[in-house]
Design a protein around this motif. Sequence first.
Motif, PDB file in Angstrom:
ATOM      1  N   TRP A 280     -30.932 -25.012  12.468  1.00  0.00           N
ATOM      2  CA  TRP A 280     -31.580 -25.271  13.721  1.00  0.00           C
ATOM      3  C   TRP A 280     -31.042 -26.332  14.430  1.00  0.00           C
ATOM      4  O   TRP A 280     -30.237 -27.004  13.858  1.00  0.00           O
ATOM      5  CB  TRP A 280     -33.149 -26.113  13.093  1.00  0.00           C
ATOM      6  CG  TRP A 280     -33.991 -25.001  12.468  1.00  0.00           C
ATOM      7  CD1 TRP A 280     -33.566 -24.384  11.027  1.00  0.00           C
ATOM      8  CD2 TRP A 280     -35.195 -24.560  12.734  1.00  0.00           C
ATOM      9  NE1 TRP A 280     -34.804 -23.649  10.556  1.00  0.00           N
ATOM     10  CE2 TRP A 280     -35.620 -23.644  11.616  1.00  0.00           C
ATOM     11  CE3 TRP A 280     -35.672 -24.641  14.129  1.00  0.00           C
ATOM     12  CZ2 TRP A 280     -36.939 -22.825  11.747  1.00  0.00           C
ATOM     13  CZ3 TRP A 280     -37.199 -23.812  14.074  1.00  0.00           C
ATOM     14  CH2 TRP A 280     -37.633 -23.069  12.980  1.00  0.00           C
ATOM     15  N   LEU A 281     -31.209 -26.518  15.766  1.00  0.00           N
ATOM     16  CA  LEU A 281     -30.809 -27.584  16.426  1.00  0.00           C
ATOM     17  C   LEU A 281     -31.890 -28.492  16.846  1.00  0.00           C
ATOM     18  O   LEU A 281     -32.882 -28.012  17.457  1.00  0.00           O
ATOM     19  CB  LEU A 281     -30.028 -27.019  17.823  1.00  0.00           C
ATOM     20  CG  LEU A 281     -29.486 -27.886  19.138  1.00  0.00           C
ATOM     21  CD1 LEU A 281     -28.385 -28.719  18.345  1.00  0.00           C
ATOM     22  CD2 LEU A 281     -29.225 -27.163  20.127  1.00  0.00           C
ATOM     23  N   ARG A 282     -31.996 -29.582  16.783  1.00  0.00           N
ATOM     24  CA  ARG A 282     -32.964 -30.675  16.918  1.00  0.00           C
ATOM     25  C   ARG A 282     -33.156 -31.065  18.522  1.00  0.00           C
ATOM     26  O   ARG A 282     -32.832 -31.952  18.989  1.00  0.00           O
ATOM     27  CB  ARG A 282     -32.575 -31.940  16.257  1.00  0.00           C
ATOM     28  CG  ARG A 282     -34.062 -32.896  16.071  1.00  0.00           C
ATOM     29  CD  ARG A 282     -33.618 -33.764  14.990  1.00  0.00           C
ATOM     30  NE  ARG A 282     -33.745 -33.419  13.741  1.00  0.00           N
ATOM     31  CZ  ARG A 282     -32.567 -33.660  12.965  1.00  0.00           C
ATOM     32  NH1 ARG A 282     -31.480 -33.749  13.457  1.00  0.00           N
ATOM     33  NH2 ARG A 282     -32.745 -33.311  11.493  1.00  0.00           N
ATOM     34  N   THR A 283     -33.617 -29.828  19.202  1.00  0.00           N
ATOM     35  CA  THR A 283     -33.852 -30.074  20.836  1.00  0.00           C
ATOM     36  C   THR A 283     -35.047 -31.103  21.064  1.00  0.00           C
ATOM     37  O   THR A 283     -34.959 -31.402  22.176  1.00  0.00           O
ATOM     38  CB  THR A 283     -33.835 -28.758  21.180  1.00  0.00           C
ATOM     39  OG1 THR A 283     -34.845 -28.010  20.803  1.00  0.00           O
ATOM     40  CG2 THR A 283     -32.537 -27.947  21.309  1.00  0.00           C
ATOM     41  N   THR A 284     -36.026 -31.161  20.010  1.00  0.00           N
ATOM     42  CA  THR A 284     -36.715 -32.021  20.437  1.00  0.00           C
ATOM     43  C   THR A 284     -36.632 -33.421  20.532  1.00  0.00           C
ATOM     44  O   THR A 284     -37.471 -34.284  21.340  1.00  0.00           O
ATOM     45  CB  THR A 284     -37.920 -31.883  19.174  1.00  0.00           C
ATOM     46  OG1 THR A 284     -37.239 -32.363  17.883  1.00  0.00           O
ATOM     47  CG2 THR A 284     -38.918 -30.435  19.167  1.00  0.00           C
ATOM     48  N   ALA A 339     -32.078 -29.663  26.865  1.00  0.00           N
ATOM     49  CA  ALA A 339     -31.876 -30.223  25.603  1.00  0.00           C
ATOM     50  C   ALA A 339     -30.427 -30.046  24.899  1.00  0.00           C
ATOM     51  O   ALA A 339     -29.991 -30.804  24.335  1.00  0.00           O
ATOM     52  CB  ALA A 339     -33.086 -30.001  24.680  1.00  0.00           C
ATOM     53  N   MET A 340     -30.341 -28.546  25.085  1.00  0.00           N
ATOM     54  CA  MET A 340     -29.000 -28.292  24.675  1.00  0.00           C
ATOM     55  C   MET A 340     -27.799 -29.179  25.166  1.00  0.00           C
ATOM     56  O   MET A 340     -26.821 -29.463  24.182  1.00  0.00           O
ATOM     57  CB  MET A 340     -28.966 -26.770  24.565  1.00  0.00           C
ATOM     58  CG  MET A 340     -27.250 -26.121  24.331  1.00  0.00           C
ATOM     59  SD  MET A 340     -26.205 -26.100  25.751  1.00  0.00           S
ATOM     60  CE  MET A 340     -27.267 -24.793  26.791  1.00  0.00           C
ATOM     61  N   ALA A 341     -27.655 -29.284  26.363  1.00  0.00           N
ATOM     62  CA  ALA A 341     -26.597 -30.020  26.987  1.00  0.00           C
ATOM     63  C   ALA A 341     -26.558 -31.456  26.458  1.00  0.00           C
ATOM     64  O   ALA A 341     -25.430 -31.841  26.219  1.00  0.00           O
ATOM     65  CB  ALA A 341     -26.755 -29.853  28.730  1.00  0.00           C
ATOM     66  N   ALA A 342     -27.705 -31.895  26.150  1.00  0.00           N
ATOM     67  CA  ALA A 342     -27.783 -33.280  25.763  1.00  0.00           C
ATOM     68  C   ALA A 342     -27.184 -33.343  24.462  1.00  0.00           C
ATOM     69  O   ALA A 342     -26.640 -34.153  23.958  1.00  0.00           O
ATOM     70  CB  ALA A 342     -29.171 -33.900  26.091  1.00  0.00           C
ATOM     71  N   CYS A 343     -27.549 -32.421  23.656  1.00  0.00           N
ATOM     72  CA  CYS A 343     -27.121 -32.248  22.157  1.00  0.00           C
ATOM     73  C   CYS A 343     -25.283 -32.139  22.128  1.00  0.00           C
ATOM     74  O   CYS A 343     -24.848 -32.842  21.167  1.00  0.00           O
ATOM     75  CB  CYS A 343     -27.555 -31.186  21.494  1.00  0.00           C
ATOM     76  SG  CYS A 343     -29.413 -31.303  21.154  1.00  0.00           S
ATOM     77  N   PHE A 344     -25.032 -31.667  22.979  1.00  0.00           N
ATOM     78  CA  PHE A 344     -23.436 -31.541  23.212  1.00  0.00           C
ATOM     79  C   PHE A 344     -22.639 -32.965  23.623  1.00  0.00           C
ATOM     80  O   PHE A 344     -21.589 -33.224  23.845  1.00  0.00           O
ATOM     81  CB  PHE A 344     -22.999 -30.563  24.228  1.00  0.00           C
ATOM     82  CG  PHE A 344     -22.990 -29.065  23.519  1.00  0.00           C
ATOM     83  CD1 PHE A 344     -22.058 -28.920  22.576  1.00  0.00           C
ATOM     84  CD2 PHE A 344     -23.727 -28.325  23.973  1.00  0.00           C
ATOM     85  CE1 PHE A 344     -21.831 -27.657  21.943  1.00  0.00           C
ATOM     86  CE2 PHE A 344     -23.491 -26.904  23.355  1.00  0.00           C
ATOM     87  CZ  PHE A 344     -22.789 -26.524  22.454  1.00  0.00           C
ATOM     88  N   GLY A 345     -23.706 -33.803  23.984  1.00  0.00           N
ATOM     89  CA  GLY A 345     -23.363 -35.299  24.494  1.00  0.00           C
ATOM     90  C   GLY A 345     -22.936 -35.191  26.116  1.00  0.00           C
ATOM     91  O   GLY A 345     -22.724 -36.202  26.578  1.00  0.00           O
ATOM     92  N   ASP A 346     -23.644 -34.213  26.740  1.00  0.00           N
ATOM     93  CA  ASP A 346     -23.616 -34.227  28.366  1.00  0.00           C
ATOM     94  C   ASP A 346     -24.743 -34.980  28.783  1.00  0.00           C
ATOM     95  O   ASP A 346     -25.792 -35.063  28.017  1.00  0.00           O
ATOM     96  CB  ASP A 346     -23.315 -32.826  28.659  1.00  0.00           C
ATOM     97  CG  ASP A 346     -22.036 -32.148  28.334  1.00  0.00           C
ATOM     98  OD1 ASP A 346     -21.004 -32.929  28.317  1.00  0.00           O
ATOM     99  OD2 ASP A 346     -21.897 -31.099  28.785  1.00  0.00           O
TER     100      ASP A 346
END
Length: 555
Positions: A280-284, A339-346
Amino acid sequence: MTPAALSEVVLAAARAVFAAKGLDPSLLPASISVERPRVPEHGDYASTIAMQVAKKAGVPPRELAQALVDQLQRQPGIRSVEIAGPGFLNIRLDAAAAGELARLIVTQGEDYGRSDKLAKQRINLEFVSANPTGPVHIGGVRWAAVGDALARLLRATGADVGTEYYFNDAGSQIDRFANSLLAAANGEPAPEDGYGGAYISEIAQAVLKDHPEALKSKEQFRRYGVELMFAEIKKSLTDFGVHFDTYFNEKDLHDQGALQHALDRLTAQGHTYERDGAVWLRTTDFGDDKDRVLRKSDGDWTYFAADCAYYLNKRERGFDKAVLMLGADHHGYVGRMKAMAACFGDDPKVNLEILIGQLVNLVRDGAPVRMSKRAGTVVTLEDLVDAIGVDASRYALARYSSDSPIDIDVELWTSAKSENPVYYVQYVAARTASIGRNAAEAGHTRGDATGFKPELLVLDRELDLLKTLAEFPAVVASAAELREPHQVARYLEKVAGDYHRFWDNKIDGKIQRVLPQGDEEFTELHRARLWLNDATRTVISNGLSLLGVSAPERM
């Protein structure tokens, strides 16, 4: 004088006033803008600079405004400056400065309206990206028109743009497409979850013609059927005037290990976890309504995992920002993608931008046009073009804000009347070209720039047209920055209206012609108006080009 040039003059005057009064120059903004007054009688342009900075500088606004008036009235090209209200500056240009714009526009030609406002931005612009399981439907056509216009606008303002079509050639929809082709080849009805329409039978027969052995293999229909369908999509878009720099295959992400690479990056960032055998990706953590599965418990990747891999691929290809144009049914994607972009550090506000387009209906006599027989369930790009033509289609789709649903009325967009917006604008393109031809045939030329006398353009309707032409660079810049190509279309209609009024201008009942009539002498005033005519032609042509619409020389 363009609004941008006048803005520089006003800012320079403000700097001179601050220096003379011993005020801190850092209180002044780096740039200012001048606006057209709501009431034309107030002047050509207005500025609020005195009110913007007076309080910070500790000077009464009207006192500062008066100092600016004294400074500006000494500047070439400015006829007068008046103070209104608490400190508005109403500025009038002299006739020569106003008319000089015609020379600038004609001299710059195709470059007029272009700027470097978005220079150094590297943008990946993805649009259409329809599944290769059927013809492009009318919703996708909207993005074809708007996306291509936006790419042109971004490039016109200096951005480095790569246009891209994401080819979804992996996943269950391709399986359903192949099953539908196989059923059609065997004379069977489409599967319950398959695709219908005459195009399925056409493609199935085309596959069998070149690969008769395919009747025994769904994989053959998958491979060759997708190739044929996508070739048709590409041709339709090319005929529509839309070309992509890159066609990116989703299957390549799987074949090249890009999904695992994305998962590794997200894991390294500390945003993945395992639960019930799935990853899972913690997008929350970044505002999504729920966490998202990347790899299912059976080991299969999710669509979202491919989205992650594709986004990372764009960033690793050197794009600063990924701009995605999605359909009305994709609102739910925005939160998870950000949220995905933020998970990559963007920074999702900087590196990712998602535009949502609303629905389009093709109507005739107030009722929706019947669905395409060939596509079975939808109105296609070909249906729209057959109904109203390429130019009208592109203009109609780009003329409205993409976040508003629109109805395209067949009767309106095919009529040769001023109520038809594209006809209204293209008619000016043709009329200005006709005047140029008529002048040449009569032996009249506008001559080189040194022979032009801009001070002769003094009539209100001449000055109104010049003021509107002066707005074009700002309109282009705003349309690019706000992702609103419809601003250009609405502006062109304003130019067309001002030109028609210029053309029909009367004094004492006599129309003020661009060219002499009968035995009249060709005067310097005719020459000046010919410059204004050609400047209008340049702006109309440049604006239509940004929308991917032709500027005809004859109609």
